[in-house]
Design a protein around this motif. Sequence first.
Motif, short mmCIF file in Angstrom:
data_model
loop_
_atom_site.label_atom_id
_atom_site.label_comp_id
_atom_site.label_asym_id
_atom_site.label_seq_id
_atom_site.Cartn_x
_atom_site.Cartn_y
_atom_site.Cartn_z
N GLY A 66 0.79 -1.23 0.00
CA GLY A 66 0.00 0.00 0.00
C GLY A 66 0.82 1.27 0.00
N ILE A 67 2.16 1.14 -0.11
CA ILE A 67 3.03 2.32 -0.16
C ILE A 67 3.07 2.84 -1.59
N ASN A 68 2.91 4.13 -1.75
CA ASN A 68 2.87 4.68 -3.11
C ASN A 68 3.88 5.81 -3.33
N GLN A 69 4.85 5.93 -2.43
CA GLN A 69 5.83 7.00 -2.61
C GLN A 69 7.21 6.55 -2.13
N VAL A 70 8.21 6.70 -2.99
CA VAL A 70 9.61 6.45 -2.64
C VAL A 70 10.33 7.78 -2.59
N ASP A 71 10.90 8.12 -1.45
CA ASP A 71 11.60 9.39 -1.32
C ASP A 71 12.93 9.38 -2.07
N ASN A 72 13.68 8.29 -1.94
CA ASN A 72 14.94 8.18 -2.69
C ASN A 72 15.45 6.75 -2.69
N ILE A 73 16.31 6.46 -3.64
CA ILE A 73 17.02 5.19 -3.74
C ILE A 73 18.50 5.51 -3.85
N GLN A 74 19.29 5.03 -2.92
CA GLN A 74 20.72 5.29 -2.91
C GLN A 74 21.48 4.00 -3.21
N LEU A 75 22.35 4.05 -4.22
CA LEU A 75 23.21 2.92 -4.53
C LEU A 75 24.51 3.07 -3.77
N LYS A 76 24.99 1.98 -3.19
CA LYS A 76 26.19 2.02 -2.35
C LYS A 76 27.11 0.86 -2.71
N VAL A 77 28.28 0.86 -2.07
CA VAL A 77 29.24 -0.21 -2.28
C VAL A 77 29.74 -0.69 -0.93
N ARG A 78 29.91 -1.99 -0.81
CA ARG A 78 30.45 -2.57 0.41
C ARG A 78 31.96 -2.30 0.47
N ASP A 79 32.49 -2.27 1.67
CA ASP A 79 33.94 -2.08 1.86
C ASP A 79 34.44 -0.84 1.12
N GLN A 80 33.78 0.28 1.34
CA GLN A 80 34.17 1.51 0.65
C GLN A 80 35.57 1.96 1.05
#
Length: 233
Positions: free
Chosen positions: A137-151
């Motif tokens: 029932g969620i209809n809004q995504v504020d943001n999607i952040q792509l990340k990397v492990r062991d930065q």
Amino acid sequence: MMKPVMTLSALLLSVCSLNTLAAEPSFPHLSTSGYGEIEVTPDMAEFTVRIVKTELDAEKAKKRVDAIVDNFIAGLTAKGVKKESFTSSNLYISPEYQYPERGKQELVGYQASRTMTVKVEQLDRLNLYLDLALASGINQVDNIQLKVRDQGQYQQAARLAAIKDAQTKAASLAQGFGYDLGQVWRIVYRQPSNQPVLMRSMAMDSNVESASYQDSLIKIHDRVEVIYQIEQP
């Protein structure tokens, strides 16, 4: 009464002057900066969703929002997502008013809202969790952040690239102006503020494709400033 103040002022001015002189070397020198950047393919993500409902009754608005959050949490848990991988904010309720051209403001309802943040350990499961949010029932995504492990290891690589860049520039400049490059006199380093890749802020749509997530690149950068002594050959 004024003499101590004047003495203190003179002392502060003297200290500032000494600091200024100490900041600039008295010998011939060369100042340069190095920049390093590493491109990395993301392997994890984090997204934030927002649940907003408006009802005439505050309690009803609260229950609708809480029900959606509970459904989403249950779905995540069923998919094997650990509790430490998602967080939800406290409920926020605010009255909603309408303002007629004449007369006093009128209460038309209450808006209840909460946000949830989900950490996706495996990037290929991102679509699955977004679909689950939509089904809950969620209809809004504020943001999607792509990340990397062991930065940290990639940050170190970017830092070494920045150091090499500074050294190369300094050697080239010294040679170009007819000087020999001497010892390093000062190194200034400030920790960079690398930001994860922000994909988009959007309304949830079952037709949205996110196959391009794996094709994205994260840029990790670093910078260093160096002052070298230079000498006549």
